[in-house]
Enzyme design. Structure first.
Site, PDB file in Angstrom:
ATOM      1  N   SER A   1       1.003  -1.391   0.097  1.00  0.00           N
ATOM      2  CA  SER A   1       0.001  -0.032  -0.114  1.00  0.00           C
ATOM      3  C   SER A   1       0.921   1.221  -0.073  1.00  0.00           C
ATOM      4  O   SER A   1       1.609   1.365   0.977  1.00  0.00           O
ATOM      5  CB  SER A   1      -0.863   0.019   1.175  1.00  0.00           C
ATOM      6  OG  SER A   1      -1.236   1.351   1.478  1.00  0.00           O
TER       7      SER A   1
ATOM      8  N   HIS B   1      -1.374  -1.448  -4.002  1.00  0.00           N
ATOM      9  CA  HIS B   1      -2.431  -1.008  -3.525  1.00  0.00           C
ATOM     10  C   HIS B   1      -2.781   0.709  -3.446  1.00  0.00           C
ATOM     11  O   HIS B   1      -1.874   1.003  -2.534  1.00  0.00           O
ATOM     12  CB  HIS B   1      -2.749  -1.776  -1.898  1.00  0.00           C
ATOM     13  CG  HIS B   1      -3.686  -1.802  -1.463  1.00  0.00           C
ATOM     14  ND1 HIS B   1      -4.917  -2.497  -1.349  1.00  0.00           N
ATOM     15  CD2 HIS B   1      -4.203  -0.809  -0.439  1.00  0.00           C
ATOM     16  CE1 HIS B   1      -5.854  -2.233  -0.267  1.00  0.00           C
ATOM     17  NE2 HIS B   1      -5.272  -0.937   0.252  1.00  0.00           N
TER      18      HIS B   1
ATOM     19  N   ASP C   1      -4.531   3.510  -1.641  1.00  0.00           N
ATOM     20  CA  ASP C   1      -5.785   4.167  -0.798  1.00  0.00           C
ATOM     21  C   ASP C   1      -6.114   5.341  -0.964  1.00  0.00           C
ATOM     22  O   ASP C   1      -5.385   6.414  -0.796  1.00  0.00           O
ATOM     23  CB  ASP C   1      -5.091   3.820   0.634  1.00  0.00           C
ATOM     24  CG  ASP C   1      -4.756   2.583   1.120  1.00  0.00           C
ATOM     25  OD1 ASP C   1      -5.960   1.851   1.233  1.00  0.00           O
ATOM     26  OD2 ASP C   1      -3.872   2.101   1.717  1.00  0.00           O
TER      27      ASP C   1
ATOM     28  N   MET D   1      -8.936   8.162   0.000  1.00  0.00           N
ATOM     29  CA  MET D   1      -9.701   8.560   1.095  1.00  0.00           C
ATOM     30  C   MET D   1     -10.134   9.973   0.876  1.00  0.00           C
ATOM     31  O   MET D   1      -9.450  10.687   0.295  1.00  0.00           O
ATOM     32  CB  MET D   1      -9.016   8.604   2.345  1.00  0.00           C
ATOM     33  CG  MET D   1      -8.121   7.353   2.716  1.00  0.00           C
ATOM     34  SD  MET D   1      -7.251   7.622   4.320  1.00  0.00           S
ATOM     35  CE  MET D   1      -6.354   5.872   4.210  1.00  0.00           C
TER      36      MET D   1
ATOM     37  N   HIS E   1      -8.422   1.429  -3.629  1.00  0.00           N
ATOM     38  CA  HIS E   1      -9.198   0.886  -2.456  1.00  0.00           C
ATOM     39  C   HIS E   1      -9.895   1.997  -2.077  1.00  0.00           C
ATOM     40  O   HIS E   1      -9.318   3.259  -1.454  1.00  0.00           O
ATOM     41  CB  HIS E   1      -8.254   0.426  -1.347  1.00  0.00           C
ATOM     42  CG  HIS E   1      -9.076   0.239  -0.307  1.00  0.00           C
ATOM     43  ND1 HIS E   1      -8.201   0.090   1.173  1.00  0.00           N
ATOM     44  CD2 HIS E   1     -10.400   0.009   0.205  1.00  0.00           C
ATOM     45  CE1 HIS E   1      -9.456  -0.191   2.168  1.00  0.00           C
ATOM     46  NE2 HIS E   1     -10.361  -0.058   1.428  1.00  0.00           N
TER      47      HIS E   1
ATOM     48  N   MET F   1     -12.022   4.327  -0.149  1.00  0.00           N
ATOM     49  CA  MET F   1     -12.745   4.724   1.263  1.00  0.00           C
ATOM     50  C   MET F   1     -13.349   6.020   1.125  1.00  0.00           C
ATOM     51  O   MET F   1     -13.052   6.965   1.514  1.00  0.00           O
ATOM     52  CB  MET F   1     -11.592   4.852   2.165  1.00  0.00           C
ATOM     53  CG  MET F   1     -11.037   3.353   2.469  1.00  0.00           C
ATOM     54  SD  MET F   1      -9.653   3.275   3.362  1.00  0.00           S
ATOM     55  CE  MET F   1      -8.321   3.489   1.892  1.00  0.00           C
TER      56      MET F   1
ATOM     57  N   MET G   1     -10.774  -5.710   6.183  1.00  0.00           N
ATOM     58  CA  MET G   1     -10.174  -4.888   6.747  1.00  0.00           C
ATOM     59  C   MET G   1      -9.736  -5.354   7.976  1.00  0.00           C
ATOM     60  O   MET G   1     -10.722  -5.854   8.904  1.00  0.00           O
ATOM     61  CB  MET G   1     -10.697  -3.518   6.780  1.00  0.00           C
ATOM     62  CG  MET G   1     -11.199  -2.713   5.663  1.00  0.00           C
ATOM     63  SD  MET G   1      -9.646  -2.250   4.891  1.00  0.00           S
ATOM     64  CE  MET G   1      -8.879  -1.535   5.918  1.00  0.00           C
TER      65      MET G   1
ATOM     66  N   ASP H   1      -6.252  -6.475   4.693  1.00  0.00           N
ATOM     67  CA  ASP H   1      -5.557  -5.195   4.635  1.00  0.00           C
ATOM     68  C   ASP H   1      -5.406  -4.258   6.077  1.00  0.00           C
ATOM     69  O   ASP H   1      -6.558  -4.239   6.579  1.00  0.00           O
ATOM     70  CB  ASP H   1      -6.495  -4.320   3.771  1.00  0.00           C
ATOM     71  CG  ASP H   1      -5.724  -2.805   3.323  1.00  0.00           C
ATOM     72  OD1 ASP H   1      -4.569  -2.574   3.790  1.00  0.00           O
ATOM     73  OD2 ASP H   1      -6.550  -2.007   3.087  1.00  0.00           O
TER      74      ASP H   1
HETATM   75  C1  DX5 Z   1      -6.215   1.664   5.985  1.00  0.00           C
HETATM   76  C2  DX5 Z   1      -5.729   1.444   4.739  1.00  0.00           C
HETATM   77  C3  DX5 Z   1      -4.396   0.388   4.466  1.00  0.00           C
HETATM   78  C4  DX5 Z   1      -3.384   0.494   5.405  1.00  0.00           C
HETATM   79  C5  DX5 Z   1      -2.192  -0.504   5.114  1.00  0.00           C
HETATM   80  O1  DX5 Z   1      -7.187   2.586   5.884  1.00  0.00           O
HETATM   81  O2  DX5 Z   1      -6.494   0.989   3.783  1.00  0.00           O
HETATM   82  O3  DX5 Z   1      -4.286  -0.040   3.357  1.00  0.00           O
HETATM   83  O4  DX5 Z   1      -2.943   1.638   5.942  1.00  0.00           O
HETATM   84  O5  DX5 Z   1      -1.011   0.362   5.749  1.00  0.00           O
HETATM   85  P1  DX5 Z   1      -0.415  -0.594   7.081  1.00  0.00           P
HETATM   86  O6  DX5 Z   1       0.216  -1.523   6.554  1.00  0.00           O
HETATM   87  O7  DX5 Z   1       0.487   0.422   7.585  1.00  0.00           O
HETATM   88  O8  DX5 Z   1      -1.507  -0.843   8.081  1.00  0.00           O
HETATM   89 ZN    ZN Z   2      -6.117  -0.091   1.749  1.00  0.00          ZN
END
Ligand code: DX5
Ligand code: ZN
Length: 220
Positions: free
Chosen positions: A7, A32, A34, A36, A65, A67, A136, A174
């Site tokens: 990620s 991956h 993320d 947000m 991903h 969110m 998650m 994850d």
């Molecule tokens: C959380 C994310 C993850 C996560 C991965 O909101 O979706 O992908 O942060 O990071 P680590 O491995 O540092 O938890």
């Molecule tokens: Zn993620």
């Protein structure tokens, strides 16, 4: 042996392209990403234009991903950005089945994510509509959190239900993944391990990825 999806949340954001190239060369199976929005989760990260720019730095499949609230409004943009798998949350505000169909209509794989407090049964009605399930193991929003082991039974329950419905899809886990928690997740049935901190903050990324890929096997 699980596949590994680093990620980029834990990467150096001032030189993301190089970080994506580095992790690809170190043996990653996916990238991956993320995403947000500051509503669905408190944090804000990156959008489709950044994904598009990063596309040139890796041939690996990109997992977006999402969110975010109303992910259906952004499916087109993330598809056009070069994402290969688009994951949306069962908890987000949207017509879930329609969003999943929209992702597939754009020629992408549809992933469905479930947060730690949400029951795994909530995703059962959608198993036929998805190509990947994301369990998650932290509450989403931030990297570097501790793994919540209570979610592990969800993997087996989901796999049993897939068997029953005759629709097997890979399960990604994850949040808070390292060599120890990755072992727990892999033994519980995880097919893909997403890991940010453990990979990007490692002194040797290649070794970190190899350690994750070895999870689930015997120690000797
Ligand atoms: C959380 C994310 C993850 C996560 C991965 O909101 O979706 O992908 O942060 O990071 P680590 O491995 O540092 O938890
Ligand atoms: Zn993620």
């Amino acid at each position: 042996m699980p596949l590994v999806a680093p990620s980029i949340l834990a990467a150096d954001f001032s030189r993301l392209g190089e970080e994506v190239r580095k992790v690809t060369d170190a043996g990653a199976d996916y990238i991956h990403v993320d995403v947000m929005d500051g509503f669905f989760v408190p944090n804000i990260t990156i959008g489709p234009s950044m994904v598009k720019s990063l596309r040139a730095y890796s041939d690996m499949p990109f997992i977006a991903h999402l969110m975010i609230t109303h992910p259906e409004r952004h499916v087109k943009a993330f598809s056009e950005s070069g994402s290969d798998i688009i994951e949306v949350h069962v908890e987000a505000e949207h017509e879930l089945r329609e969003t999943l169909r929209l992702i597939r209509d754009h020629g992408k794989k549809a992933g469905l994510a479930v947060n730690p407090p949400t029951s795994v049964q909530s995703i059962y009605p959608f198993l036929r509509d998805i190509d990947l399930l994301l369990i998650m193991s932290v509450n989403p929003g931030f990297g570097g959190q501790s793994f919540i082991a209570d979610v592990l039974p969800k993997i087996g329950l989901a796999k049993d239900e897939m068997e029953k419905q005759g629709c097997k899809v890979p399960v990604e886990v994850d949040g808070g993944i390292n060599a120890e928690t990755g072992q727990l997740a892999a033994l519980a049935g995880a097919d893909i391990l997403a890991a940010g901190t453990y990979v990007f903050k490692a002194p040797d990324m290649r070794k970190a990825i190899e350690a994750l890929r070895a999870c689930g096997g015997s120690k000797d």
